[in-house]
Design an enzyme around this catalytic site. Structure first.
Site, short mmCIF file in Angstrom:
data_model
loop_
_atom_site.label_atom_id
_atom_site.label_comp_id
_atom_site.label_asym_id
_atom_site.label_seq_id
_atom_site.Cartn_x
_atom_site.Cartn_y
_atom_site.Cartn_z
N ASN A 77 52.69 20.87 29.83
CA ASN A 77 53.89 21.65 31.17
C ASN A 77 53.58 21.79 32.23
OD1 ASN A 77 55.37 23.55 32.53
ND2 ASN A 77 55.79 24.79 30.17
N CYS A 135 59.17 27.66 36.65
CA CYS A 135 59.11 25.90 36.37
C CYS A 135 61.13 25.85 36.03
CB CYS A 135 59.34 26.02 34.23
SG CYS A 135 58.10 26.62 34.29
N HIS A 156 63.72 20.41 31.19
CA HIS A 156 62.25 20.41 31.88
C HIS A 156 61.33 20.92 30.81
CE1 HIS A 156 58.83 23.44 32.63
NE2 HIS A 156 59.28 24.26 32.01
O1 UT7 Z 1 57.74 27.01 31.18
C1 UT7 Z 1 58.42 28.18 29.99
C2 UT7 Z 1 56.65 27.90 29.64
N1 UT7 Z 1 56.89 28.93 28.09
C3 UT7 Z 1 57.28 28.27 27.19
O2 UT7 Z 1 57.91 26.88 27.35
C4 UT7 Z 1 57.04 28.80 25.80
C5 UT7 Z 1 57.80 28.76 24.54
N2 UT7 Z 1 57.15 29.33 22.93
C6 UT7 Z 1 56.55 28.11 22.46
O3 UT7 Z 1 56.76 26.87 23.14
C7 UT7 Z 1 55.80 28.75 21.82
O4 UT7 Z 1 56.65 29.67 21.15
C8 UT7 Z 1 55.08 28.05 21.47
C9 UT7 Z 1 54.54 27.08 21.21
C10 UT7 Z 1 53.81 28.96 22.81
C11 UT7 Z 1 53.73 29.12 20.21
O5 UT7 Z 1 54.61 28.47 18.65
P1 UT7 Z 1 55.70 29.29 17.82
O6 UT7 Z 1 55.73 28.85 16.94
O7 UT7 Z 1 56.74 30.83 18.56
O8 UT7 Z 1 54.20 29.90 17.35
P2 UT7 Z 1 54.39 31.70 16.48
O9 UT7 Z 1 53.53 32.54 18.43
O10 UT7 Z 1 55.14 32.88 16.41
O11 UT7 Z 1 52.88 32.30 16.71
C12 UT7 Z 1 52.15 31.94 15.29
C13 UT7 Z 1 51.21 32.20 15.03
C14 UT7 Z 1 50.47 33.40 15.00
O12 UT7 Z 1 49.89 32.87 13.77
P3 UT7 Z 1 50.45 34.73 12.53
O13 UT7 Z 1 50.32 36.08 13.53
O14 UT7 Z 1 51.66 33.51 12.47
O15 UT7 Z 1 48.93 34.48 11.70
C15 UT7 Z 1 49.47 32.73 15.97
O16 UT7 Z 1 48.61 34.04 16.51
O17 UT7 Z 1 50.54 30.83 15.24
C16 UT7 Z 1 49.73 31.22 16.06
N3 UT7 Z 1 49.27 30.66 17.19
C17 UT7 Z 1 48.15 29.30 17.15
N4 UT7 Z 1 47.36 28.94 15.67
C18 UT7 Z 1 46.92 28.08 16.38
C19 UT7 Z 1 49.40 30.58 17.98
N5 UT7 Z 1 48.59 30.45 18.98
C20 UT7 Z 1 47.81 29.36 18.28
C21 UT7 Z 1 47.22 28.16 19.33
N6 UT7 Z 1 47.10 27.65 17.73
N7 UT7 Z 1 47.23 27.29 19.50
#
Ligand code: UT7
Length: 334
Positions: free
Chosen positions: A287, A116, A257
């Protein structure tokens, strides 16, 4: 102007995306998620996806053609084509097919991979060739079809990624509009975001094996990438601004990005850049990896938001891990 006296201008932009759009509701029929969750955690509402008939070469060539037209040059004027991509049509390189498709007979063409951050790394690479007087007219394209490598069962990553291409033309110019840059890598953290080749032994003759395997779908630790981006991106922009002899107050547009709206907001807040100056189109495109910066830039230019002379801080970040920033003024003259 640098010591060699060769200035650089960014004179045209273009983009191309597949026609098919997948919205959050449709995603929620595939994995356990919701429009509400995706919108509030990422800002993304829909993403464009390429079917099997669409090639990276086609998307990239369309974006490149539009950028060349805006710059007011012809494909034959190009000296160099750099394709930033992690998802080539051919592992030996795809830039050559783009060169052929455009009819850019005089141009040398090669691929560059920095995930990216690829577009920012390509800008810096192109600038070195122009500064030294080696080349005058460079087409750089960021293009990716990540949908082919996403694990569509992994709700933690499949909600983010999408397909597209964006391009700019960089040219030797009397006054210098490419003002500063800083690029970085940290391979010790590569595991946080991978699209890895996994070899499996295949015996050719007794005692001699080769590793015939496959690339595995994207694996991401979202939390770690988020943390990394919010810490490193403001730092690298500050550094590039220092080289440009500018401050954040001089910046008209923050062009990051397009990974996650929360990352865009957090970086802007850390740099004390007003949210009105943040270019964002990830709601509609998700993205698109190496494509996201030129795709967002092209939209903003064609909407008349970004005008000639505007100062832009662009920054990419992602797998590798890699990150980097460039500071430039849009267009040929102020
Ligand atoms: O080009 C670079 C590419 N990558 C990035 O830019 C990624 C950067 N990171 C992010 O954008 C975020 O970390 C994400 C959008 C991927 C995730 O958001 P978050 O606020 O960090 O969520 P999390 O991973 O801390 O998950 C929170 C909760 C979890 O549940 P529990 O364990 O709290 O019960 C996940 O299982 O949200 C759950 N979860 C979802 N729920 C509904 C994770 N993905 C999803 C989903 N829908 N799609």
């Amino acid at each position: 102007m640098n010591q060699l006296g060769v200035g650089i201008a960014i004179t045209g932009s273009g983009s191309a995306t597949p026609d098919v759009s997948l919205d959050n509701h449709q995603l929620s029929l595939m994995v356990e998620t919701s429009d509400e969750w995706i919108k509030s955690r990422t800002g993304i509402q829909a993403r464009r996806l390429a079917d099997a008939q669409v090639s990276l070469t086609q998307l990239a060539a369309r974006a490149g053609k539009n950028a060349i037209a805006m710059a007011g040059i012809t494909p034959q004027d190009l000296d160099l084509i750099i394709l930033a991509t992690s998802t080539p049509d051919d592992l030996f390189g795809t830039a050559g097919q783009i060169q052929a498709s455009l009819g850019a007979t005089q141009a040398v063409a090669f691929d560059l991979t920095a995930a990216c951050s690829g577009f920012v790394f390509a800008m810096v690479t192109a600038a070195q060739f122009i500064r030294t007087g080696t080349y005058k007219n460079v087409l750089l394209i960021g293009a990716d079809i990540l949908s082919r490598w996403v694990n569509w069962q992994d709700r933690g990553s499949c909600i983010l990624f999408a397909d597209g291409a964006g391009a700019v033309v960089m040219q030797a110019n009397e006054c210098d509009r490419f003002l500063g840059f800083s690029i970085r890598s940290d391979g010790t953290q590569y595991k946080y975001l991978q699209l890895a080749y996994v070899p499996q032994n295949q015996e050719l003759v007794k005692g001699i094996e080769v590793g015939k395997g496959n690339f595995q779908p994207i694996v991401m630790n979202g939390k770690e990438i988020y943390r990394f981006a919010v810490q490193k991106v403001p730092e690298v922009i500050e550094k590039a601004l220092f080289h440009a002899n500018l401050t954040t107050e001089d910046i008209d547009w923050l062009l990051l990005h397009q990974a996650n709206q929360r990352i865009l907001d957090a970086v802007a807040e850390r740099l004390k850049i007003n949210s009105a100056k943040v270019i964002s189109n990830l709601a509609n495109y998700g993205n698109t990896s190496a494509a996201s910066i030129p795709l967002a830039l092209d939209e903003a230019v064609r909407q008349g938001k970004v005008k000639a002379g505007d100062a832009i801080a662009a920054a990419g970040f992602g797998a590798g891990l890699t990150w980097g920033a460039t500071i430039f003024r849009w267009g040929r003259q102020s």
